[in-house]
Design a protein around this motif. Structure first.
Motif, PDB file in Angstrom:
ATOM      1  N   LEU A   4       0.835  -1.188   0.000  1.00 36.83           N
ATOM      2  CA  LEU A   4       0.000   0.000   0.000  1.00 36.83           C
ATOM      3  C   LEU A   4       0.874   1.244   0.000  1.00 36.83           C
ATOM      4  CD1 LEU A   4      -2.456  -1.231   2.770  1.00 36.83           C
ATOM      5  CD2 LEU A   4      -2.893  -1.225   0.314  1.00 36.83           C
ATOM      6  N   CYS A  22      -4.835   5.937  -1.094  1.00 34.92           N
ATOM      7  CA  CYS A  22      -4.126   4.728  -0.691  1.00 34.92           C
ATOM      8  C   CYS A  22      -4.234   3.753  -1.848  1.00 34.92           C
ATOM      9  CB  CYS A  22      -4.755   4.157   0.570  1.00 34.92           C
ATOM     10  SG  CYS A  22      -4.167   2.508   1.031  1.00 34.92           S
ATOM     11  N   ALA A  24      -3.250   0.289  -3.728  1.00 34.15           N
ATOM     12  CA  ALA A  24      -2.785  -1.072  -3.462  1.00 34.15           C
ATOM     13  C   ALA A  24      -2.217  -1.699  -4.729  1.00 34.15           C
ATOM     14  CB  ALA A  24      -3.932  -1.923  -2.929  1.00 34.15           C
ATOM     15  N   THR A  77      -8.063   1.260  -4.915  1.00 29.10           N
ATOM     16  CA  THR A  77      -7.632   2.467  -4.215  1.00 29.10           C
ATOM     17  C   THR A  77      -8.676   2.881  -3.187  1.00 29.10           C
ATOM     18  OG1 THR A  77      -6.368   3.225  -6.134  1.00 29.10           O
ATOM     19  CG2 THR A  77      -6.965   4.891  -4.501  1.00 29.10           C
ATOM     20  N   TYR A  97      -5.185  -2.781   5.002  1.00 32.87           N
ATOM     21  CA  TYR A  97      -6.342  -3.596   4.659  1.00 32.87           C
ATOM     22  C   TYR A  97      -6.390  -4.770   5.646  1.00 32.87           C
ATOM     23  CZ  TYR A  97      -3.538  -7.363   2.592  1.00 32.87           C
ATOM     24  OH  TYR A  97      -2.677  -8.417   2.399  1.00 32.87           O
TER      25      TYR A  97
END
Length: 122
Positions: A4, A22, A24, A77, A97
């Motif tokens: 991330l 954020c 990923a 995201t 996450y």
């Protein structure tokens, strides 16, 4: 392994707004809950916002009504829209996450990234 990367932090005046992202990579996070944390100088990292796979959201009292968490599974995201920023919102913001079983109860899976610095000052 999912990684991330947080971005969007900046210096902003009190009352201003920011949007953090954020992103990923290395795998899909669409099947997981996601959360935003922040760590102010000299304090522990704390969870401030959470979004489930179904889009339900929960917030810490300190940001409720001012911050909005959202996600775009197609882009892998997550976002944090921050309004009415205060000096006490100054912190490094992190995302993660994982899974959740109760409001503001979150088990994070990923290693912590660099975070993104938000500074609220005039």
């Amino acid at each position: 392994q999912v990684q991330l990367v947080e971005s969007g932090g900046d210096l902003v005046q009190p009352g201003g707004s920011l949007r953090l992202s954020c992103a990923a990579s290395g795998g899909s996070v669409s099947g997981y809950a996601m959360g935003w944390y922040r760590q102010a100088p000299g304090k522990q990292r704390m969870l401030i916002a959470l979004i489930t796979t179904g889009g339900s959201t929960n917030y810490a009292d300190s940001v409720k009504g001012r911050f909005t968490i959202s996600r775009d599974n197609a882009k892998n995201t997550m976002y944090l829209h921050m309004n009415s920023l205060r000096p006490e919102d100054t912190a490094v913001y992190y995302c993660n996450y994982g899974v959740t079983s109760a409001p503001m109860d979150f088990l994070a899976f990923a290693s912590w990234g660099q975070g993104t610095q938000v500074t609220v000052s005039s």
